[in-house]
Design an enzyme around this catalytic site. Structure first.
Site, short mmCIF file in Angstrom:
data_model
loop_
_atom_site.label_atom_id
_atom_site.label_comp_id
_atom_site.label_asym_id
_atom_site.label_seq_id
_atom_site.Cartn_x
_atom_site.Cartn_y
_atom_site.Cartn_z
NE ARG A 67 -12.12 18.46 -57.83
CZ ARG A 67 -11.94 19.54 -58.57
NH1 ARG A 67 -12.81 20.43 -58.92
NH2 ARG A 67 -10.58 19.68 -58.51
CG HIS A 70 -8.70 9.36 -44.19
ND1 HIS A 70 -8.36 9.12 -45.33
CD2 HIS A 70 -8.11 10.73 -43.86
CE1 HIS A 70 -7.61 9.99 -45.97
NE2 HIS A 70 -7.57 10.92 -45.14
CD GLU A 128 -9.76 11.96 -40.64
OE1 GLU A 128 -9.37 13.01 -41.15
OE2 GLU A 128 -10.87 11.23 -41.35
P1 IMP Z 1 -8.92 15.71 -53.43
O1 IMP Z 1 -9.31 14.28 -53.13
O2 IMP Z 1 -7.74 15.67 -54.50
O3 IMP Z 1 -9.97 16.45 -54.18
O4 IMP Z 1 -8.53 16.49 -52.19
C1 IMP Z 1 -9.19 17.08 -51.12
C2 IMP Z 1 -10.51 15.96 -50.39
O5 IMP Z 1 -9.63 15.28 -49.64
C3 IMP Z 1 -11.31 16.56 -49.56
O6 IMP Z 1 -12.47 16.98 -50.15
C4 IMP Z 1 -11.50 15.55 -48.54
O7 IMP Z 1 -12.56 14.66 -48.80
C5 IMP Z 1 -10.19 14.90 -48.47
N1 IMP Z 1 -9.48 15.01 -47.31
C6 IMP Z 1 -8.53 16.11 -47.26
N2 IMP Z 1 -7.91 15.90 -46.01
C7 IMP Z 1 -8.77 15.12 -45.18
C8 IMP Z 1 -8.58 14.48 -44.09
O8 IMP Z 1 -7.99 14.94 -43.11
N3 IMP Z 1 -9.49 13.46 -43.52
C9 IMP Z 1 -10.39 13.17 -44.55
N4 IMP Z 1 -10.52 13.55 -45.71
C10 IMP Z 1 -9.83 14.60 -46.11
ZN ZN Z 2 -6.13 12.74 -45.40
#
Ligand code: IMP
Ligand code: ZN
Length: 348
Positions: free
Chosen positions: A113, A209, A212
């Site tokens: 990010r 994933h 889902e």
């Molecule tokens: P990060 O990648 O550390 O910023 O964690 C948050 C991100 O993980 C979210 O913006 C989603 O893109 C992804 N994410 C979190 N939970 C899920 C899920 O259940 N399915 C798909 N993507 C997820």
């Molecule tokens: Zn996940």
């Protein structure tokens, strides 16, 4: 009655050395940690117009759906954790939380990010997280942590290649794999075939994933995803028998998330209806995971306790479930040996 045959309680589930393989970094930040960050920011800037996380993220057991879940990140948590200080503070807190819940091995995943207002690039973000993991691992901690880099379904093919570039560049610094995540209603996975085959060719492991929601479980999508030869799959909900057979024949490890699937209404029914009940009798390794413990508020120990409660598992069953997860980790023989030793000591 021997210790291993007594009924499972939460104390046992907490003490059990656990392996967490599907946890999104930003989704794993506790509400209290977000609140601390919010207070620190508000003290510096009283005009901060973000709501208190304790209010914005409703407490335990409040249900989400696909429309309310993903915007929680883009419209709220990313706005709060938008500088180096908050990213460092929250990552350390996430590592502490997993460790104090009895996790001994963690593969944390995150989406690179860039934060323009803080001059942080995607690469700077990845380097920061890797530094924190490596500092954690170098200190005498009971848990060792590694990084999976996530590719968001909304990424363009060029952004996807950039994510894989980062994963390859930092492979020897703790990146162990690449994940496909994000809103399952978005994106065409066919755009990422090239990026994932490059990751695979470079020796990175792949987790996806998978199925889902019904919309992300078309035959075409599942054929494409399986053609990338993933090492593990997450969720695996709307899967027809023909795809189940492929998963079984390829011995793919399954990352299953009970509370997340129940609270986000991804499955029909409740815990006893979860497909964990079906897959745990199959030949593939099944790994219980939290997904987003900060949002669903059920730590891994509680997930094990829930599995024991709803599927009549014994202490020995839970121990075997954890031991089986060792086959699916993305690091090499050092960690496997370390974990096998932990489980043989645990059984003594
Ligand atoms: P990060 O990648 O550390 O910023 O964690 C948050 C991100 O993980 C979210 O913006 C989603 O893109 C992804 N994410 C979190 N939970 C899920 C899920 O259940 N399915 C798909 N993507 C997820
Ligand atoms: Zn996940």
């Amino acid at each position: 009655m021997t210790a291993i045959s007594r009924a499972v309680d939460l104390d046992f589930a907490r003490r059990l050395p656990k392996i967490e393989l599907h946890a999104h970094l930003t989704g794993s930040i506790s509400r209290q940690c977000l609140h601390d960050i919010w207070e620190q920011k508000r003290a510096r800037d009283p005009s901060l117009h973000l709501e208190d996380p304790l209010i914005a993220i409703p407490p335990e057991k409040v249900d989400y759906d696909i429309q309310t879940f993903f915007p929680l990140f883009s419209s709220y948590i990313y706005k709060l954790c938008n500088d180096l200080a908050s990213i460092e503070f929250s990552t350390k807190s996430v590592l502490r939380d997993f460790q104090s819940d009895g996790v001994v091995y963690l593969e944390l995943r995150t989406t690179p990010r860039a934060v323009a207002e803080s001059n942080l690039s995607k690469e700077g973000y990845v380097k920061t997280i890797l530094r924190l993991l490596s500092e954690h691992n170098a200190t005498k901690n009971s848990m060792q942590a590694f990084l999976i880099i996530s590719l968001d379904r909304r990424n363009t093919p060029a952004e996807a290649q950039e994510v894989v570039d980062l994963a390859i560049k930092y492979q020897s610094d703790g990146v162990v794999g690449v994940d496909l995540c994000g809103d399952p209603a978005r994106g065409d996975v066919g755009n990422f075939t090239n990026a994932f085959s490059r990751a695979k060719a470079a020796g990175l492991k792949i987790t996806l994933h998978f199925a889902e929601t019904k919309t992300s479980a078309t035959d075409q999508e599942l054929h494409t995803l399986l053609s990338w030869q993933p090492d593990r799959l997450g969720h695996v909900i709307h899967v027809k028998e023909k795809f189940q057979d492929i998963i079984k024949s390829q011995h793919v490890g399954l990352e299953l998330c009970l509370s997340c699937n129940v609270h986000a209404k991804m499955i029909t029914g409740s815990y006893p209806d979860h497909h964990f009940g079906m897959w745990r009798h199959s030949n593939v390794p099944v790994i219980l995971c939290t997904d987003d413990v900060g949002v669903f508020c059920s730590p891994l120990s509680q997930e094990y306790f829930l599995a024991a409660t709803h599927f009549e598992l014994t202490r020995d069953d839970l121990t075997r479930l954890c031991e089986r997860a060792v086959d699916s980790i993305f690091t090499g023989s050092d960690q496997r040996t370390r974990l096998r030793n932990i489980y043989s000591e645990w059984r003594e």
